[in-house]
Design an enzyme around this catalytic site. Sequence first.
Site, PDB file in Angstrom:
ATOM      1  N   SER A 204      46.297  -1.695  -2.549  1.00 30.18           N
ATOM      2  CA  SER A 204      45.959  -1.604  -1.135  1.00 30.18           C
ATOM      3  C   SER A 204      46.299  -0.255  -0.534  1.00 30.18           C
ATOM      4  CB  SER A 204      46.697  -2.695  -0.371  1.00 30.18           C
ATOM      5  OG  SER A 204      46.231  -3.945  -0.785  1.00 30.18           O
TER       6      SER A 204
HETATM    7  N1  SAM Z   1      48.566  -6.269  -2.953  1.00 33.29           N
HETATM    8  C1  SAM Z   1      47.945  -5.555  -4.013  1.00 33.29           C
HETATM    9  C2  SAM Z   1      48.569  -4.215  -4.268  1.00 33.29           C
HETATM   10  O1  SAM Z   1      49.391  -3.794  -3.498  1.00 33.29           O
HETATM   11  O2  SAM Z   1      48.186  -3.604  -5.263  1.00 33.29           O
HETATM   12  C3  SAM Z   1      46.478  -5.354  -3.819  1.00 33.29           C
HETATM   13  C4  SAM Z   1      45.767  -6.581  -3.892  1.00 33.29           C
HETATM   14  S1  SAM Z   1      44.063  -6.469  -4.195  1.00 33.29           S
HETATM   15  C5  SAM Z   1      43.466  -5.836  -2.692  1.00 33.29           C
HETATM   16  C6  SAM Z   1      43.712  -8.203  -4.123  1.00 33.29           C
HETATM   17  C7  SAM Z   1      44.148  -8.960  -5.333  1.00 33.29           C
HETATM   18  O3  SAM Z   1      43.951 -10.341  -5.063  1.00 33.29           O
HETATM   19  C8  SAM Z   1      43.361  -8.674  -6.577  1.00 33.29           C
HETATM   20  O4  SAM Z   1      44.195  -8.235  -7.589  1.00 33.29           O
HETATM   21  C9  SAM Z   1      42.707 -10.010  -6.919  1.00 33.29           C
HETATM   22  O5  SAM Z   1      42.590 -10.232  -8.303  1.00 33.29           O
HETATM   23  C10 SAM Z   1      43.661 -10.986  -6.280  1.00 33.29           C
HETATM   24  N2  SAM Z   1      43.128 -12.317  -5.996  1.00 33.29           N
HETATM   25  C11 SAM Z   1      41.926 -12.683  -5.526  1.00 33.29           C
HETATM   26  N3  SAM Z   1      41.866 -14.024  -5.401  1.00 33.29           N
HETATM   27  C12 SAM Z   1      43.067 -14.513  -5.799  1.00 33.29           C
HETATM   28  C13 SAM Z   1      43.637 -15.821  -5.899  1.00 33.29           C
HETATM   29  N4  SAM Z   1      42.954 -16.918  -5.563  1.00 33.29           N
HETATM   30  N5  SAM Z   1      44.884 -15.936  -6.348  1.00 33.29           N
HETATM   31  C14 SAM Z   1      45.603 -14.847  -6.706  1.00 33.29           C
HETATM   32  N6  SAM Z   1      45.132 -13.598  -6.643  1.00 33.29           N
HETATM   33  C15 SAM Z   1      43.879 -13.435  -6.183  1.00 33.29           C
END
Ligand code: SAM
Length: 677
Positions: free
Chosen positions: A68
């Site tokens: 992010s």
């Molecule tokens: N917070 C993270 C960082 O600082 O790097 C960035 C997150 S990224 C924008 C969103 C993440 O949410 C992705 O890695 C994606 O695989 C995960 N994601 C999407 N749906 C999800 C779910 N149902 N459960 C867990 N993770 C999920």
Amino acid sequence: MAKERDQHSYTRRRQAMVTRHIAQRGITSSVVLNAMGKVPREAFLPPSLREFAYEDSALPINEQQTISQPYIVAYMVDALQLTGGGKLLEVGTGSGYAAAILGEIGDDVVTIERYETLADSAREVLGSLGYDNIEVVHGDGTLGWPAQAPYDGIVVAAGGPEVPESLKQQLAIGGRLVIPISASQTEQALIRVTRVSEHEFREEHLTEVRFVPLVGDAGWEDRHADKRAPVAREVTQRPSREASSMRTSELIAEAADPIDDIDEGNIDRLLERIGDSRVVLIGEASHGTSEFYRFRARITRALIEKKGFDFVAVEADWPDASRIDHYVRHLQTPPAEWTAFARFPTWMWRNEEVRGFVDWLREHNASIHDPEKRVAFYGLDLYSLFTSISAVLDYLDEVDPQAAATARERYGCLTPWQSDPATYGRAAAAGRYRECEDDVVATLVALINKRMEYAQQDGERFMDAVHNARLIANAERYYRSMYSGYSDSWNLRDQHMFDTLDSLLSHGGHGTKAVIWEHNSHIGDASATDMSARGQHNVGQLCREAYGDDAYLIGFGTHSGTVAAASNWDEPMEVKQVRPSLRDSWERLFHDAGMPACTLPLRHPASRELDKRMHESYLERAIGVIYRPETERASHYFKACLAEQFDEYVWIDQTRAVTPLASKTLDGVPDAYPFGL
Ligand code: SAM
């Protein structure tokens, strides 16, 4: 020593980021600012991206996800209104960076990630940094993690269609949940849900954001995520103000049309702007980016279906493209011994993306009875000296064996150089070998002189032979000019491509309409770029000069991702990381606009202010078939004035490499298939 220096520089840049991008933008909570100042964001990035760790942007990580943007992490954590301590939950671990921020604040943190690979690597990094209060779980975060509930704060880092009930139920009373919610996958409202009592929840709308989709039981279905949409990145949107006081990236965000789906998205407004133009030139910022090929095909399909375009002409050699032409127009393919598209760089045309379009065009043409009315596919380039020679000879052998004997003798001048025409160019330019110019021109003239006789037998095949003979004549000059100066050979090549296009348009008669696919460097008007200082012109510029407003020039750009390219000429294809775009580049302005994918009208700008800004000069990146990230600034960037270069600019923030065709995928396709080996 060097390591210490690096650490010091990261710490300094981290402090600067916290001041400039977090504190000065209104985040005042000391727990949040402290945490942001402590976590080494570079540790969560692959080595190639570490130098960008303290820029305020989301960056690509594995599984096509993102780490992010620091500001949005701070904004969301700030929205939890934490004072320190407590139990926290994060959904969407990604790289683990935001979890570390939470780990600096809370007593205990659980973070859930749906991709096992990401969960594993985040666990490893967090462990190596000593965060023993963070538990990384692989699973579906939409269901929460009841084992540790209730939580004082829950933050969801991906956008879902609604607030998952299970997450609400896992909040402590007084706890807050911050989550992006929307009806579309990439644009969301950031919502804060506060659990006021056992059964009472208060919901507040905080701001607009863009996140990757939340995929899971109480999120989007998996098939949505697998659809090859561009990876979204998060950014807050600001309310509109007086145009002159807005940053250029804000003006772009306000004026651009979002692309919601690369393959099927609605492009009606773009088609309206193209209007009655009859030559639409569509570029690409690299020869190896899937999204460029697919969106170009998307526009082309619409031009064919809705505006009756007659042919597609591409930056490929004439005889190779003829194979595709015969296939898509359901014509008999004359047998030949050579393999089409076998020359370096093979992935430029032999890829799944092109194949998808070729198959579509064949199907489209199947319903058109008259072969002459079917949409054709031509090549404009001139690197096929020897396959073109054999095509001309094969043709003459059939229609006029005596002329074939003469042509064979004349082309014999070039035969010794068959495997390496550039060596012919060098030897002839240095006077060590006689020039073959007269011979190849004589063959072309002889062919044209007999047009009445030959064309009567088969007009289509005659035209094919003339194109090949003209290509041979221009290629012969091209290889010699390579040794007399770069701009000479560049100009010869682009002049040849333009002349070929022009003759195809004339041949088709009044009202014939063409779509051209070439690299931005051929499509974008050269007079608006550094190329003009080198005395170079190109197809886009020649089209504008010849057709005026009837030519519509569309350029492409991207911020980062992966690309198919080689490190040197004739070396194998690699999938390479595209570095995030440089400051002072057009790409960076578009990236800062925060749109995952959009088109920006330049010929019909939304405002005078935007038009003025688009006439400024910035760096622009061009990746061809070679990509050298190590010397990127010098090898791939040049200066350009976007509004003069293009009529429209297509932006796709995160992009992926094309998928080259594997020959085994050809099993079962017809023998005449153009990519057949
Ligand atoms: N917070 C993270 C960082 O600082 O790097 C960035 C997150 S990224 C924008 C969103 C993440 O949410 C992705 O890695 C994606 O695989 C995960 N994601 C999407 N749906 C999800 C779910 N149902 N459960 C867990 N993770 C999920």
